[in-house]
Design an enzyme around this catalytic site. Structure first.
Site, PDB file in Angstrom:
ATOM      1  N   TYR A 153       0.837  -1.200   0.000  1.00  0.00           N
ATOM      2  CA  TYR A 153       0.000   0.000   0.000  1.00  0.00           C
ATOM      3  C   TYR A 153       0.877   1.257   0.000  1.00  0.00           C
ATOM      4  O   TYR A 153       0.618   2.206  -0.753  1.00  0.00           O
ATOM      5  CB  TYR A 153      -0.921  -0.002   1.215  1.00  0.00           C
ATOM      6  CG  TYR A 153      -1.890   1.155   1.231  1.00  0.00           C
ATOM      7  CD1 TYR A 153      -3.052   1.119   0.470  1.00  0.00           C
ATOM      8  CD2 TYR A 153      -1.633   2.292   2.002  1.00  0.00           C
ATOM      9  CE1 TYR A 153      -3.935   2.184   0.462  1.00  0.00           C
ATOM     10  CE2 TYR A 153      -2.515   3.362   2.005  1.00  0.00           C
ATOM     11  CZ  TYR A 153      -3.660   3.301   1.237  1.00  0.00           C
ATOM     12  OH  TYR A 153      -4.525   4.367   1.228  1.00  0.00           O
ATOM     13  N   LYS A 157       1.079   4.368  -2.864  1.00  0.00           N
ATOM     14  CA  LYS A 157       0.899   5.794  -2.592  1.00  0.00           C
ATOM     15  C   LYS A 157       2.111   6.600  -3.072  1.00  0.00           C
ATOM     16  O   LYS A 157       1.959   7.757  -3.469  1.00  0.00           O
ATOM     17  CB  LYS A 157       0.642   6.018  -1.101  1.00  0.00           C
ATOM     18  CG  LYS A 157      -0.653   5.395  -0.575  1.00  0.00           C
ATOM     19  CD  LYS A 157      -1.895   6.034  -1.201  1.00  0.00           C
ATOM     20  CE  LYS A 157      -2.528   5.260  -2.305  1.00  0.00           C
ATOM     21  NZ  LYS A 157      -3.746   5.889  -2.854  1.00  0.00           N
TER      22      LYS A 157
END
Length: 258
Positions: A153, A157
């Site tokens: 994750y 980002k």
């Protein structure tokens, strides 16, 4: 009045940003991953112009979504809000053989950016976790690394920030920025999130439509309507080009130049 498209707007921050923009009088198109979710988005946002369905976990579906959007004409702003996978327990495997986190969070914004007619403004949703993203860009699809949902994750980002910085450099007629909404109690953020949920959708809506001089800047990273510090490796053209090349190899689609 602006024409605005928001990915992942059947719920969460995408829906909240859409509601702000609709209440301001803008023409907002919303998105869900399938027809059912698209209908849910329209039901929750009756002031929206329309809803478009498209599964961002699949390359073919994302390409078709871009085609559907282009048939609607030109958009003033696009908010790349859709995201999945905070701390996913396993890699997953999309129809293209990719981790879902990478497919939805990283590759889909790349494809849509490449294929949709250039808007005036682009907004990408990043996170403070981008500081933990792997800047080496090694094994982005987790074929060799042992799966780590938090790292995947955080990587995605960083990819969102990289893409926003790339577009800010490559497209002189488009304003491209990234937003950190904060850790808030959405379905993804969970009940233990500590940031202010009411502030979380404001910045992306403001960047999409405001004529404030503070919103009309390029290549910045915003938190609560203030440009703030970000990992400067994302501004490195060599790292940007390495990432764009990686996405091109997977999809066969290039970011168009001027």
């Amino acid at each position: 009045m602006s024409n605005i498209f928001i990915t992942g707007s059947a719920g969460g921050l995408g829906q909240m940003a859409a509601r702000i923009l609709i209440n301001e009088g803008h023409n907002v198109w919303v998105h869900g991953r399938n027809e059912y979710r698209a209908e849910e988005a329209m039901s929750a946002l009756p002031g929206a112009v329309g809803a478009i369905a498209g599964d961002l976990s699949e390359i073919k579906e994302t390409v078709l979504l871009a085609c559907r959007i282009n048939r609607l004409g030109n958009f003033d702003a696009i908010i790349h809000n859709a995201g999945v996978g905070f701390c996913e327990p396993n890699r997953g495997n999309t129809r293209d053989g990719l981790p879902e986190v990478f497919a939805v969070n990283s590759l889909a914004p790349y494809l849509l950016t490449s294929l949709i007619k250039k808007p005036t403004r682009l907004i990408y949703i990043s996170s403070a976790l981008h500081f933990h993203g792997d800047i080496t860009l090694q094994d982005l699809t987790w074929e060799k690394r042992t799966w780590n949902g938090f790292q995947a994750y955080a990587d995605s980002k960083f990819h969102n920030l990289l893409l926003s910085q790339s577009i800010a450099r490559l497209w002189s007629q488009t304003i491209s920025n990234a937003v950190e909404p904060g850790w808030v109690s959405t379905k993804m953020g969970g009940p233990n999130a500590i940031d202010d949920l009411t502030k979380a959708p404001v910045t992306q809506a403001w960047l999409a439509a405001s004529n404030d001089k503070e919103a009309m800047v390029n290549g910045r990273y915003f938190y609560h309507q203030r440009a703030t510090a970000f990992n400067r490796q994302a501004a490195n053209p060599e790292i940007q080009e390495a990432y764009l090349d990686y996405c091109k190899k997977i999809t066969g689609v290039s970011i168009p130049l001027m």
